[in-house]
Structures are given as C-alpha cells and as structure tokens.
Design a protein around this motif. Structure first.
Motif, PDB file in Angstrom:
ATOM      1  N   ASP A 156      -6.482  25.032 -46.588  1.00 36.64           N
ATOM      2  CA  ASP A 156      -7.726  24.701 -45.898  1.00 36.64           C
ATOM      3  C   ASP A 156      -8.182  25.868 -45.021  1.00 36.64           C
ATOM      4  O   ASP A 156      -9.371  26.169 -44.935  1.00 36.64           O
ATOM      5  CB  ASP A 156      -7.553  23.444 -45.043  1.00 36.64           C
ATOM      6  CG  ASP A 156      -7.564  22.158 -45.857  1.00 36.64           C
ATOM      7  OD1 ASP A 156      -7.697  22.222 -47.100  1.00 36.64           O
ATOM      8  OD2 ASP A 156      -7.441  21.078 -45.241  1.00 36.64           O
ATOM      9  N   SER A 157      -7.242  26.536 -44.380  1.00 29.92           N
ATOM     10  CA  SER A 157      -7.567  27.671 -43.516  1.00 29.92           C
ATOM     11  C   SER A 157      -8.214  28.808 -44.304  1.00 29.92           C
ATOM     12  O   SER A 157      -9.181  29.434 -43.839  1.00 29.92           O
ATOM     13  CB  SER A 157      -6.295  28.164 -42.823  1.00 29.92           C
ATOM     14  OG  SER A 157      -6.554  29.332 -42.098  1.00 29.92           O
ATOM     15  N   GLN A 158      -7.698  29.097 -45.489  1.00 38.67           N
ATOM     16  CA  GLN A 158      -8.297  30.150 -46.318  1.00 38.67           C
ATOM     17  C   GLN A 158      -9.715  29.767 -46.734  1.00 38.67           C
ATOM     18  O   GLN A 158     -10.607  30.613 -46.747  1.00 38.67           O
ATOM     19  CB  GLN A 158      -7.424  30.428 -47.540  1.00 38.67           C
ATOM     20  CG  GLN A 158      -6.142  31.145 -47.189  1.00 38.67           C
ATOM     21  CD  GLN A 158      -5.180  31.210 -48.347  1.00 38.67           C
ATOM     22  OE1 GLN A 158      -4.973  30.239 -49.081  1.00 38.67           O
ATOM     23  NE2 GLN A 158      -4.563  32.370 -48.532  1.00 38.67           N
ATOM     24  N   TRP A 159      -9.916  28.495 -47.064  1.00 42.34           N
ATOM     25  CA  TRP A 159     -11.253  28.037 -47.434  1.00 42.34           C
ATOM     26  C   TRP A 159     -12.226  28.258 -46.281  1.00 42.34           C
ATOM     27  O   TRP A 159     -13.298  28.812 -46.454  1.00 42.34           O
ATOM     28  CB  TRP A 159     -11.240  26.546 -47.794  1.00 42.34           C
ATOM     29  CG  TRP A 159     -10.848  26.238 -49.204  1.00 42.34           C
ATOM     30  CD1 TRP A 159      -9.671  25.706 -49.627  1.00 42.34           C
ATOM     31  CD2 TRP A 159     -11.639  26.426 -50.382  1.00 42.34           C
ATOM     32  NE1 TRP A 159      -9.683  25.549 -50.995  1.00 42.34           N
ATOM     33  CE2 TRP A 159     -10.886  25.990 -51.482  1.00 42.34           C
ATOM     34  CE3 TRP A 159     -12.922  26.919 -50.605  1.00 42.34           C
ATOM     35  CZ2 TRP A 159     -11.361  26.017 -52.784  1.00 42.34           C
ATOM     36  CZ3 TRP A 159     -13.399  26.949 -51.904  1.00 42.34           C
ATOM     37  CH2 TRP A 159     -12.617  26.507 -52.983  1.00 42.34           C
ATOM     38  N   THR A 160     -11.844  27.799 -45.087  1.00 39.23           N
ATOM     39  CA  THR A 160     -12.771  27.869 -43.951  1.00 39.23           C
ATOM     40  C   THR A 160     -12.927  29.280 -43.403  1.00 39.23           C
ATOM     41  O   THR A 160     -13.917  29.568 -42.738  1.00 39.23           O
ATOM     42  CB  THR A 160     -12.347  26.898 -42.829  1.00 39.23           C
ATOM     43  OG1 THR A 160     -11.010  27.190 -42.423  1.00 39.23           O
ATOM     44  CG2 THR A 160     -12.439  25.452 -43.313  1.00 39.23           C
ATOM     45  N   THR A 161     -11.993  30.162 -43.693  1.00 43.58           N
ATOM     46  CA  THR A 161     -12.130  31.570 -43.311  1.00 43.58           C
ATOM     47  C   THR A 161     -13.171  32.259 -44.187  1.00 43.58           C
ATOM     48  O   THR A 161     -13.847  33.182 -43.742  1.00 43.58           O
ATOM     49  CB  THR A 161     -10.771  32.294 -43.454  1.00 43.58           C
ATOM     50  OG1 THR A 161      -9.863  31.736 -42.521  1.00 43.58           O
ATOM     51  CG2 THR A 161     -10.885  33.776 -43.217  1.00 43.58           C
ATOM     52  N   SER A 162     -13.293  31.815 -45.416  1.00 45.74           N
ATOM     53  CA  SER A 162     -14.145  32.499 -46.390  1.00 45.74           C
ATOM     54  C   SER A 162     -15.513  31.868 -46.621  1.00 45.74           C
ATOM     55  O   SER A 162     -16.450  32.573 -46.986  1.00 45.74           O
ATOM     56  CB  SER A 162     -13.417  32.580 -47.734  1.00 45.74           C
ATOM     57  OG  SER A 162     -12.225  33.329 -47.613  1.00 45.74           O
TER      58      SER A 162
ATOM     59  N   SER B 198     -10.331  21.479 -51.701  1.00 45.20           N
ATOM     60  CA  SER B 198     -11.168  22.191 -50.733  1.00 45.20           C
ATOM     61  C   SER B 198     -11.580  21.245 -49.611  1.00 45.20           C
ATOM     62  O   SER B 198     -11.980  20.106 -49.881  1.00 45.20           O
ATOM     63  CB  SER B 198     -12.423  22.736 -51.404  1.00 45.20           C
ATOM     64  OG  SER B 198     -13.335  23.214 -50.426  1.00 45.20           O
ATOM     65  N   PRO B 199     -11.523  21.711 -48.361  1.00 47.21           N
ATOM     66  CA  PRO B 199     -11.974  20.864 -47.266  1.00 47.21           C
ATOM     67  C   PRO B 199     -13.487  20.605 -47.308  1.00 47.21           C
ATOM     68  O   PRO B 199     -13.976  19.703 -46.639  1.00 47.21           O
ATOM     69  CB  PRO B 199     -11.587  21.646 -46.012  1.00 47.21           C
ATOM     70  CG  PRO B 199     -11.495  23.062 -46.461  1.00 47.21           C
ATOM     71  CD  PRO B 199     -11.040  23.003 -47.887  1.00 47.21           C
ATOM     72  N   PHE B 200     -14.214  21.393 -48.106  1.00 46.23           N
ATOM     73  CA  PHE B 200     -15.656  21.192 -48.247  1.00 46.23           C
ATOM     74  C   PHE B 200     -15.998  20.145 -49.299  1.00 46.23           C
ATOM     75  O   PHE B 200     -17.136  19.710 -49.404  1.00 46.23           O
ATOM     76  CB  PHE B 200     -16.348  22.513 -48.609  1.00 46.23           C
ATOM     77  CG  PHE B 200     -16.163  23.575 -47.577  1.00 46.23           C
ATOM     78  CD1 PHE B 200     -16.751  23.478 -46.326  1.00 46.23           C
ATOM     79  CD2 PHE B 200     -15.385  24.686 -47.846  1.00 46.23           C
ATOM     80  CE1 PHE B 200     -16.571  24.455 -45.361  1.00 46.23           C
ATOM     81  CE2 PHE B 200     -15.200  25.671 -46.896  1.00 46.23           C
ATOM     82  CZ  PHE B 200     -15.794  25.551 -45.646  1.00 46.23           C
TER      83      PHE B 200
ATOM     84  N   VAL C 288     -18.553  28.562 -45.640  1.00 46.61           N
ATOM     85  CA  VAL C 288     -19.033  27.652 -44.606  1.00 46.61           C
ATOM     86  C   VAL C 288     -19.527  26.318 -45.161  1.00 46.61           C
ATOM     87  O   VAL C 288     -19.719  25.381 -44.396  1.00 46.61           O
ATOM     88  CB  VAL C 288     -20.148  28.300 -43.744  1.00 46.61           C
ATOM     89  CG1 VAL C 288     -19.614  29.495 -42.978  1.00 46.61           C
ATOM     90  CG2 VAL C 288     -21.343  28.701 -44.591  1.00 46.61           C
ATOM     91  N   SER C 289     -19.717  26.234 -46.475  1.00 44.78           N
ATOM     92  CA  SER C 289     -20.252  24.996 -47.057  1.00 44.78           C
ATOM     93  C   SER C 289     -20.141  25.022 -48.578  1.00 44.78           C
ATOM     94  O   SER C 289     -19.832  26.061 -49.178  1.00 44.78           O
ATOM     95  CB  SER C 289     -21.729  24.835 -46.689  1.00 44.78           C
ATOM     96  OG  SER C 289     -22.499  25.856 -47.312  1.00 44.78           O
TER      97      SER C 289
END
Length: 161
Positions: free
Chosen positions: A66-72, A112-114, A74-75
C-alpha cells in the motif's frame, strides 16, 4: 459452425502469452517510473490464485505494498493516465497478452488501496508490479563508493609526501 471456429481462433490468439516475451525484461516504453519506483501493468487478472491468469515475477518486479502505491499515485485516474497504452502483460502473464483499461476505470485493481473495495481482491482485477528503480542507489553501493573515495584520497596524500 464456421463462426464458432473463428471465435475460438480469435480468443486463442489473445489467450496465450507464453511466447518469447514471457520472462524477459519489458522495454522501457512499458515501464512507468514514479518516485524511485518502476511499475508495469502485468495483466488482466489477480496476481495470485484464485485468478484468471498467473503472473510470473522476474527482473526484480514484485507485488506492491500500500505504501508503494500511495508513494507513486494519487488516484485511480492517475494510474489510468500513467499506464495509457502501456500493457506489459505478454512479459508477465502466462495466460493473457492484453490488459483491460475498462477494469481500471471501475477500480478493479488487484491489491491497490485505490481499488474499489468490492474489486480489490477479485480474480478479474488488473495486476500491476513494482520494483525499485535502477536510478536509486542502494545503501551498500554508496558505502563502497565512499570507502573507495577515501582510499583514493589516502593513496594520493601518501604519494605527495
């Protein structure tokens, strides 16, 4: 009967990605780099079983946190925009050689957290893989570089005396 044969042939041409690309490094044109991470769109199915296709991990690519997703990103829209026309499925998916852009727009992105909650862990959700960019030096490499520079400075200082 002829229509059925044509339909089967068209599906089989899409279905089997296990060609020369599978397991090889994807070209740079299919890699999206964001904040020191390199991303590929690996296929139209979940990365692990249960899935409609199996994703082969190689060349340092793995499943994202999740951290890698949100680092790269935004939506969902950001992901869709970044990967427009950049399907690397033939390099990673053992069954399919295409990606489904429509799945992204409805939030069907595996792990993905998105992702929309109802689509996040589904077998039909699109899979993306990530690896640390080659542009980011590893700490051990930096340490060796520093030691080498210190060694050169020491040799230079002793040779001046």
């Amino acid at each position: 009967m002829q229509a059925v044969a044509v339909a089967v042939l068209s599906l089989s041409s899409q279905a089997f990605a296990a060609g020369v690309e599978l397991g090889t490094e994807p070209p740079d044109s299919l890699i999206v780099t964001r904040n020191g991470l390199e991303w590929v769109w690996a296929g139209p199915c979940a990365g692990l079983a249960p899935s409609c296709g199996v994703v082969a991990l190689h060349h340092g690519f793995g499943f994202a946190t999740d951290s890698q997703w949100t680092t790269s990103f935004v939506s969902i829209a950001d992901i869709a925009s970044a990967f427009s026309g950049k399907c690397a499925s033939p390099y990673f998916n053992t069954v399919w050689n295409h990606c489904d852009a429509g799945d992204i727009t409805v939030g069907a992105i595996w792990q993905s957290p998105f992702a929309e909650p109802s689509h996040r862990n589904q077998p039909y959700s699109e899979t993306f893989l990530v690896r640390t960019s080659n542009q980011v030096p590893e700490p051990a490499g930096l340490a060796f570089l520093g030691l080498g520079m210190l060694g050169l400075a020491a040799v230079r200082r002793t040779s001046r005396r």
